[in-house]
Design a protein around this motif. Structure first.
Motif, PDB file in Angstrom:
ATOM      1  N   VAL A  12     -18.355 -71.374  -2.521  1.00 50.08           N
ATOM      2  CA  VAL A  12     -19.191 -72.306  -1.767  1.00 50.08           C
ATOM      3  C   VAL A  12     -18.536 -72.628  -0.426  1.00 50.08           C
ATOM      4  O   VAL A  12     -19.189 -72.612   0.620  1.00 50.08           O
ATOM      5  N   ILE A  13     -17.252 -72.924  -0.442  1.00 48.84           N
ATOM      6  CA  ILE A  13     -16.541 -73.239   0.800  1.00 48.84           C
ATOM      7  C   ILE A  13     -16.601 -72.055   1.757  1.00 48.84           C
ATOM      8  O   ILE A  13     -16.869 -72.219   2.945  1.00 48.84           O
ATOM      9  N   ALA A  14     -16.371 -70.860   1.250  1.00 47.65           N
ATOM     10  CA  ALA A  14     -16.419 -69.660   2.101  1.00 47.65           C
ATOM     11  C   ALA A  14     -17.818 -69.478   2.698  1.00 47.65           C
ATOM     12  O   ALA A  14     -17.959 -69.179   3.888  1.00 47.65           O
ATOM     13  N   ARG A  15     -18.833 -69.675   1.890  1.00 50.71           N
ATOM     14  CA  ARG A  15     -20.199 -69.517   2.384  1.00 50.71           C
ATOM     15  C   ARG A  15     -20.527 -70.563   3.453  1.00 50.71           C
ATOM     16  O   ARG A  15     -21.146 -70.249   4.472  1.00 50.71           O
ATOM     17  N   LEU A  16     -20.095 -71.806   3.255  1.00 49.11           N
ATOM     18  CA  LEU A  16     -20.332 -72.853   4.246  1.00 49.11           C
ATOM     19  C   LEU A  16     -19.590 -72.543   5.547  1.00 49.11           C
ATOM     20  O   LEU A  16     -20.123 -72.772   6.635  1.00 49.11           O
ATOM     21  N   ALA A  17     -18.380 -72.021   5.452  1.00 52.58           N
ATOM     22  CA  ALA A  17     -17.647 -71.612   6.654  1.00 52.58           C
ATOM     23  C   ALA A  17     -18.401 -70.487   7.365  1.00 52.58           C
ATOM     24  O   ALA A  17     -18.533 -70.486   8.592  1.00 52.58           O
ATOM     25  N   GLY A  18     -18.922 -69.553   6.598  1.00 55.00           N
ATOM     26  CA  GLY A  18     -19.683 -68.441   7.160  1.00 55.00           C
ATOM     27  C   GLY A  18     -20.946 -68.870   7.878  1.00 55.00           C
ATOM     28  O   GLY A  18     -21.405 -68.185   8.798  1.00 55.00           O
ATOM     29  N   GLU A  19     -21.513 -70.002   7.487  1.00 52.55           N
ATOM     30  CA  GLU A  19     -22.707 -70.504   8.168  1.00 52.55           C
ATOM     31  C   GLU A  19     -22.441 -70.784   9.645  1.00 52.55           C
ATOM     32  O   GLU A  19     -23.363 -70.767  10.450  1.00 52.55           O
ATOM     33  N   LYS A  20     -21.197 -71.050   9.987  1.00 53.36           N
ATOM     34  CA  LYS A  20     -20.823 -71.311  11.383  1.00 53.36           C
ATOM     35  C   LYS A  20     -20.044 -70.136  11.973  1.00 53.36           C
ATOM     36  O   LYS A  20     -19.247 -70.284  12.878  1.00 53.36           O
ATOM     37  N   LYS A  21     -20.307 -68.951  11.429  1.00 51.92           N
ATOM     38  CA  LYS A  21     -19.769 -67.688  11.950  1.00 51.92           C
ATOM     39  C   LYS A  21     -18.254 -67.574  11.838  1.00 51.92           C
ATOM     40  O   LYS A  21     -17.596 -66.956  12.687  1.00 51.92           O
ATOM     41  N   ALA A  22     -17.675 -68.160  10.786  1.00 53.87           N
ATOM     42  CA  ALA A  22     -16.253 -67.954  10.526  1.00 53.87           C
ATOM     43  C   ALA A  22     -16.006 -66.459  10.349  1.00 53.87           C
ATOM     44  O   ALA A  22     -16.835 -65.738   9.793  1.00 53.87           O
ATOM     45  N   MET A  23     -14.863 -65.997  10.823  1.00 58.20           N
ATOM     46  CA  MET A  23     -14.539 -64.565  10.780  1.00 58.20           C
ATOM     47  C   MET A  23     -13.433 -64.301   9.760  1.00 58.20           C
ATOM     48  O   MET A  23     -12.613 -65.172   9.480  1.00 58.20           O
ATOM     49  N   ASP A  24     -13.432 -63.074   9.251  1.00 58.12           N
ATOM     50  CA  ASP A  24     -12.358 -62.605   8.371  1.00 58.12           C
ATOM     51  C   ASP A  24     -12.044 -63.598   7.253  1.00 58.12           C
ATOM     52  O   ASP A  24     -10.900 -63.994   7.056  1.00 58.12           O
ATOM     53  N   ILE A  25     -13.070 -63.971   6.504  1.00 49.10           N
ATOM     54  CA  ILE A  25     -12.893 -64.937   5.414  1.00 49.10           C
ATOM     55  C   ILE A  25     -12.174 -64.271   4.251  1.00 49.10           C
ATOM     56  O   ILE A  25     -12.571 -63.207   3.782  1.00 49.10           O
ATOM     57  N   VAL A  26     -11.092 -64.915   3.812  1.00 47.93           N
ATOM     58  CA  VAL A  26     -10.294 -64.416   2.698  1.00 47.93           C
ATOM     59  C   VAL A  26     -10.133 -65.547   1.691  1.00 47.93           C
ATOM     60  O   VAL A  26      -9.873 -66.690   2.070  1.00 47.93           O
TER      61      VAL A  26
END
Length: 117
Positions: A12-26
């Motif tokens: 969930v946290i990764a997906r929420l970060a991705g909503e604001k175009k976070a890059m290289d999520i690990v």
């Protein structure tokens, strides 16, 4: 539609970060290598403004679901923001700082979990 329960999960946290175009999520499984937390979610941004936007989105959406961070660091500077949700800790970096601190190498014994946007 993203379903958020009363517990912050790494996905969930990764997906929420991705909503604001976070890059290289690990996502790192820290359970076997740290007593502090179960997961690190690490991501990058192009600017301090984007770092704050990612952190704000995660914090706001989880707060709406009744999940508050235990601790928050680095927001004013915006180069490395940490949101501590006990079982999960989010690290949002400006790319240059992420390379410098290199948490993935520092915690190299932690299992990297796949994350797909």
């Amino acid at each position: 539609m993203l379903e958020i329960t009363k517990k912050a999960t790494p996905e969930v946290i990764a997906r929420l970060a991705g909503e604001k175009k976070a890059m290289d999520i690990v996502i790192l499984n820290m359970a076997e290598v740290s007593l502090v937390t179960d997961y690190f979610i690490i991501c990058s941004a192009n600017s301090t403004t984007q770092v704050r936007a990612i952190a704000d989105n995660v914090e706001e959406k989880l707060s709406e679901a009744g999940v508050e961070p235990l601790h928050k660091e680095g927001y004013r500077e915006g180069r490395w923001v940490l949101l501590d949700y006990s079982e999960c800790i989010l690290h949002v970096f400006v790319e240059e700082d992420r390379r410098f601190y290199n948490l993935e190498q520092l915690w190299g014994d932690a299992e990297a979990l796949p994350y797909k946007e």
